[in-house]
Design an enzyme around this catalytic site. Structure first.
Site, PDB file in Angstrom:
ATOM      1  N   ILE A 337      23.289   0.475 -21.999  1.00 38.09           N
ATOM      2  CA  ILE A 337      24.511  -0.337 -22.912  1.00 38.09           C
ATOM      3  C   ILE A 337      24.128  -0.095 -24.185  1.00 38.09           C
ATOM      4  O   ILE A 337      25.360  -0.147 -24.935  1.00 38.09           O
ATOM      5  CB  ILE A 337      24.157  -1.945 -22.624  1.00 38.09           C
ATOM      6  CG1 ILE A 337      24.579  -2.153 -20.940  1.00 38.09           C
ATOM      7  CG2 ILE A 337      25.083  -2.536 -23.621  1.00 38.09           C
ATOM      8  CD1 ILE A 337      24.351  -3.716 -20.545  1.00 38.09           C
ATOM      9  N   GLY A 339      23.642   2.872 -25.682  1.00 33.96           N
ATOM     10  CA  GLY A 339      23.802   4.109 -25.847  1.00 33.96           C
ATOM     11  C   GLY A 339      22.611   4.671 -26.532  1.00 33.96           C
ATOM     12  O   GLY A 339      21.621   4.603 -26.311  1.00 33.96           O
ATOM     13  N   GLU A 363      -2.638  -4.391 -11.017  1.00 32.88           N
ATOM     14  CA  GLU A 363      -2.920  -5.326 -10.014  1.00 32.88           C
ATOM     15  C   GLU A 363      -2.237  -5.103  -8.670  1.00 32.88           C
ATOM     16  O   GLU A 363      -1.622  -6.163  -8.057  1.00 32.88           O
ATOM     17  CB  GLU A 363      -2.372  -6.557 -10.760  1.00 32.88           C
ATOM     18  CG  GLU A 363      -3.125  -7.009 -12.128  1.00 32.88           C
ATOM     19  CD  GLU A 363      -3.360  -8.292 -12.346  1.00 32.88           C
ATOM     20  OE1 GLU A 363      -3.176  -9.144 -11.614  1.00 32.88           O
ATOM     21  OE2 GLU A 363      -3.646  -8.330 -13.604  1.00 32.88           O
ATOM     22  N   THR A 365      -0.222  -1.640  -6.585  1.00 28.66           N
ATOM     23  CA  THR A 365       1.030  -1.057  -6.931  1.00 28.66           C
ATOM     24  C   THR A 365       2.255  -1.634  -5.703  1.00 28.66           C
ATOM     25  O   THR A 365       1.888  -2.399  -5.041  1.00 28.66           O
ATOM     26  CB  THR A 365       0.929   0.675  -6.451  1.00 28.66           C
ATOM     27  OG1 THR A 365       0.617   0.436  -4.828  1.00 28.66           O
ATOM     28  CG2 THR A 365      -0.063   1.329  -7.363  1.00 28.66           C
TER      29      THR A 365
HETATM   30  N1  CAA Z   1      -5.905 -11.892  -0.009  1.00 27.67           N
HETATM   31  C1  CAA Z   1      -6.821 -12.228   0.647  1.00 27.67           C
HETATM   32  N2  CAA Z   1      -7.830 -11.160   1.315  1.00 27.67           N
HETATM   33  C2  CAA Z   1      -7.156 -10.178   1.488  1.00 27.67           C
HETATM   34  C3  CAA Z   1      -5.891  -9.619   0.815  1.00 27.67           C
HETATM   35  C4  CAA Z   1      -5.229 -10.620   0.269  1.00 27.67           C
HETATM   36  N3  CAA Z   1      -3.957 -10.297  -0.584  1.00 27.67           N
HETATM   37  N4  CAA Z   1      -5.728  -8.254   1.176  1.00 27.67           N
HETATM   38  C5  CAA Z   1      -6.811  -7.891   1.807  1.00 27.67           C
HETATM   39  N5  CAA Z   1      -7.659  -8.978   2.088  1.00 27.67           N
HETATM   40  C6  CAA Z   1      -9.035  -8.992   2.779  1.00 27.67           C
HETATM   41  C7  CAA Z   1      -8.772  -8.955   4.070  1.00 27.67           C
HETATM   42  O1  CAA Z   1      -8.334 -10.027   5.017  1.00 27.67           O
HETATM   43  C8  CAA Z   1     -10.063  -8.235   4.546  1.00 27.67           C
HETATM   44  O2  CAA Z   1     -10.886  -9.221   4.685  1.00 27.67           O
HETATM   45  P1  CAA Z   1     -12.039  -9.487   6.149  1.00 27.67           P
HETATM   46  O3  CAA Z   1     -12.406  -7.997   6.515  1.00 27.67           O
HETATM   47  O4  CAA Z   1     -13.056 -10.490   5.707  1.00 27.67           O
HETATM   48  O5  CAA Z   1     -11.031 -10.077   6.858  1.00 27.67           O
HETATM   49  C9  CAA Z   1     -10.459  -7.573   3.290  1.00 27.67           C
HETATM   50  O6  CAA Z   1      -9.656  -7.984   2.215  1.00 27.67           O
HETATM   51  C10 CAA Z   1     -10.138  -6.105   3.337  1.00 27.67           C
HETATM   52  O7  CAA Z   1      -9.062  -5.816   3.954  1.00 27.67           O
HETATM   53  P2  CAA Z   1      -8.592  -4.698   4.767  1.00 27.67           P
HETATM   54  O8  CAA Z   1      -9.431  -4.736   6.130  1.00 27.67           O
HETATM   55  O9  CAA Z   1      -7.155  -4.945   5.268  1.00 27.67           O
HETATM   56  O10 CAA Z   1      -8.612  -3.428   4.304  1.00 27.67           O
HETATM   57  P3  CAA Z   1      -7.716  -2.292   3.608  1.00 27.67           P
HETATM   58  O11 CAA Z   1      -8.522  -1.266   2.861  1.00 27.67           O
HETATM   59  O12 CAA Z   1      -6.875  -1.664   4.628  1.00 27.67           O
HETATM   60  O13 CAA Z   1      -6.746  -2.877   2.448  1.00 27.67           O
HETATM   61  C11 CAA Z   1      -5.976  -3.424   0.304  1.00 27.67           C
HETATM   62  C12 CAA Z   1      -6.794  -3.523   1.530  1.00 27.67           C
HETATM   63  C13 CAA Z   1      -4.888  -4.599   0.506  1.00 27.67           C
HETATM   64  C14 CAA Z   1      -5.309  -2.256   0.351  1.00 27.67           C
HETATM   65  C15 CAA Z   1      -6.829  -3.945  -0.947  1.00 27.67           C
HETATM   66  O14 CAA Z   1      -7.902  -2.564  -0.997  1.00 27.67           O
HETATM   67  C16 CAA Z   1      -5.891  -4.056  -2.299  1.00 27.67           C
HETATM   68  O15 CAA Z   1      -5.419  -5.122  -2.689  1.00 27.67           O
HETATM   69  N6  CAA Z   1      -5.732  -2.833  -3.159  1.00 27.67           N
HETATM   70  C17 CAA Z   1      -5.117  -2.782  -4.305  1.00 27.67           C
HETATM   71  C18 CAA Z   1      -6.174  -2.988  -5.394  1.00 27.67           C
HETATM   72  C19 CAA Z   1      -5.544  -3.642  -6.498  1.00 27.67           C
HETATM   73  O16 CAA Z   1      -4.758  -4.336  -6.529  1.00 27.67           O
HETATM   74  N7  CAA Z   1      -6.227  -3.438  -7.717  1.00 27.67           N
HETATM   75  C20 CAA Z   1      -5.684  -3.794  -8.863  1.00 27.67           C
HETATM   76  C21 CAA Z   1      -6.715  -3.404 -10.078  1.00 27.67           C
HETATM   77  S1  CAA Z   1      -7.053  -4.842 -11.380  1.00 27.67           S
HETATM   78  C22 CAA Z   1      -5.892  -4.376 -12.519  1.00 27.67           C
HETATM   79  O17 CAA Z   1      -4.797  -3.733 -12.181  1.00 27.67           O
HETATM   80  C23 CAA Z   1      -6.090  -5.027 -13.853  1.00 27.67           C
HETATM   81  C24 CAA Z   1      -5.315  -4.484 -14.724  1.00 27.67           C
HETATM   82  O18 CAA Z   1      -5.216  -3.659 -15.505  1.00 27.67           O
HETATM   83  C25 CAA Z   1      -4.260  -5.537 -15.317  1.00 27.67           C
END
Ligand code: CAA
Length: 379
Positions: A337, A339, A363, A365
């Site tokens: 908008i 430009g 936090e 992707t």
């Molecule tokens: N809330 C609560 N518990 C959760 C959850 C959620 N949203 N997501 C996963 N869990 C729990 C699961 O229940 C599991 O617990 P239990 O084994 O006790 O049942 C455990 O976490 C592991 O989960 P998975 O077995 O499903 O594992 P996974 O590897 O398949 O998946 C994931 C995990 C959801 C991908 C996780 O690794 C994740 O959230 N990844 C993203 C990480 C992230 O957000 N990083 C941000 C960094 S901080 C940042 O960015 C700050 C900044 O700079 C501003």
């Protein structure tokens, strides 16, 4: 759902708006260009109570609800997303987790100064080889009886150099996978703790993002948060709340860009009339406003559920997923908008466009938000 804000919520929103316009707008372009951390601005945010908004007054915070927090986050983000990320990490990822899971000693020693904004905190989960795949922590925490020895590297840490207190995640028992991960409070300056290089970023260039190196860093046992093996659960719980904060940051960036585009469209003339009289521009403004309103409703729903103590993981992820895409779309159209003017610094929207991108990455992707949402849907 009640769509009316309370008087207190409106007062917080107004205070944040005025603060952003008077204290953050001047110099925002220069801070971005020179990649200057907003030291003075963050100090004032602390004085205003924006760094520990939801912490109970007993621990030096504002005792406010999440709705007030997201309203303030959006106002600050409209003007300066580099400041709002500092605010978001301190409030959501550091203070909230400490208040919920910390011991009384940890709260007195760390939470009180953090909530008052006397010091700021960092959240150290990501690693060179563990970003989205956060369970694959390679940083280790060896149990030595009365202390732990921490070894490893953390990447892309917001407030990496400025923080005095770091919440660091590390693997204590590899066999137990994510149930062997612990969270520690690590003070800056401990022997073996080195702050690495500052990252040069596309956006939020005022914030300081660093890698951190830990070599045989001795951390007392009383600095572990929660029971042995609770660290990953803590990270996930805290990130659920953090995602609502980042969703409100994305919302604020979109609102800021929209306000500028709307104003410009009523001033700029082309083909003999203000460009707002052209349907091409009207349709853009319509799409932008509609997506912003939808984002706002998603953010407020997640915040409300959190305030009611209900499960909000799915709703928070939906809010972040949608609001961050909206921030990308709206900032892009705001440039369109404007430009040629939109492509240069003075009109602010090019910075907002660059700042918006990170909301789809940190936090969790957008792809990770889809994992969180789909798992909740299929539960
Ligand atoms: N809330 C609560 N518990 C959760 C959850 C959620 N949203 N997501 C996963 N869990 C729990 C699961 O229940 C599991 O617990 P239990 O084994 O006790 O049942 C455990 O976490 C592991 O989960 P998975 O077995 O499903 O594992 P996974 O590897 O398949 O998946 C994931 C995990 C959801 C991908 C996780 O690794 C994740 O959230 N990844 C993203 C990480 C992230 O957000 N990083 C941000 C960094 S901080 C940042 O960015 C700050 C900044 O700079 C501003």
């Amino acid at each position: 759902m009640d769509f009316n804000y309370t008087e207190e919520q409106l007062a917080v929103q107004e205070a944040a708006r005025e603060f952003a316009e008077h204290e953050l707008l001047p110099g925002v372009i220069e801070r971005d260009e020179k990649e200057m951390f907003p030291t003075e601005q963050v100090r004032k945010m602390g004085e205003m109570g924006f760094l520990g908004m939801m912490v109970s007054p007993e621990y030096g915070g504002g005792g406010m609800d999440t709705i007030s927090y997201v309203l303030a986050m959006a106002e600050i983000s409209k003007i300066d997303a580099s400041c709002s990320v500092v605010m978001s990490v301190n409030n959501s990822l550091v203070c909230w987790g400490l208040e919920k899971y910390g011991t009384e000693e940890q709260k007195q020693k760390y939470l009180v100064p953090l909530a008052k904004g006397e010091i700021i905190g960092a959240f150290c989960l990501s690693e060179p080889e563990a970003g989205s795949d956060a369970t694959s922590q390679r940083t280790t925490a060896e149990d030595k009886g009365d202390h732990y020895l921490i070894n490893g590297t953390k990447n892309w840490i917001t407030n990496g150099n400025t923080a005095s207190v770091h919440i660091v995640f590390a693997q204590t028992d590899k066999e137990k996978r994510h149930h062997g991960i612990n969270a520690f409070i690590i003070e800056k300056g401990l022997p073996g703790f080195v702050v690495g290089k500052k990252e040069k970023k596309l956006g939020i260039r005022g914030s300081d993002t660093h890698s951190l190196m830990f070599t045989d860093v001795k951390v007392p046992k009383e600095n572990r948060i929660g029971e042995d093996g609770f660290g990953f659960s803590l990270a996930m719980g805290v990130l659920n709340g953090g995602r609502v904060g980042i969703a409100s940051q994305a919302l604020g960036i979109a609102e800021g860009a929209f306000e500028r585009a709307l104003k410009y469209s009523k001033e700029r003339k082309a083909f003999g009339v203000e460009i707002s009289k052209h349907q091409a521009i009207q349709f853009k403004l319509t799409d932008m406003a509609t997506a912003i309103d939808a984002s706002k409703l998603l953010v407020l729903r997640a915040a409300k559920l959190k305030d009611e103590g209900k499960n909000f993981a799915k709703e928070g992820a939906m809010a972040k997923l949608f609001a961050s895409q909206t921030a990308m779309d709206v900032t892009s159209e705001a440039i369109q908008i404007h430009g040629g003017y939109g492509y240069v610094q003075e009109y602010h929207v090019e910075r907002m466009y660059r700042d918006a991108k990170i909301t789809q990455i940190y936090e969790g992707t957008s792809e990770i938000q889809k994992i969180v949402i789909s798992r909740e849907l299929l539960r």
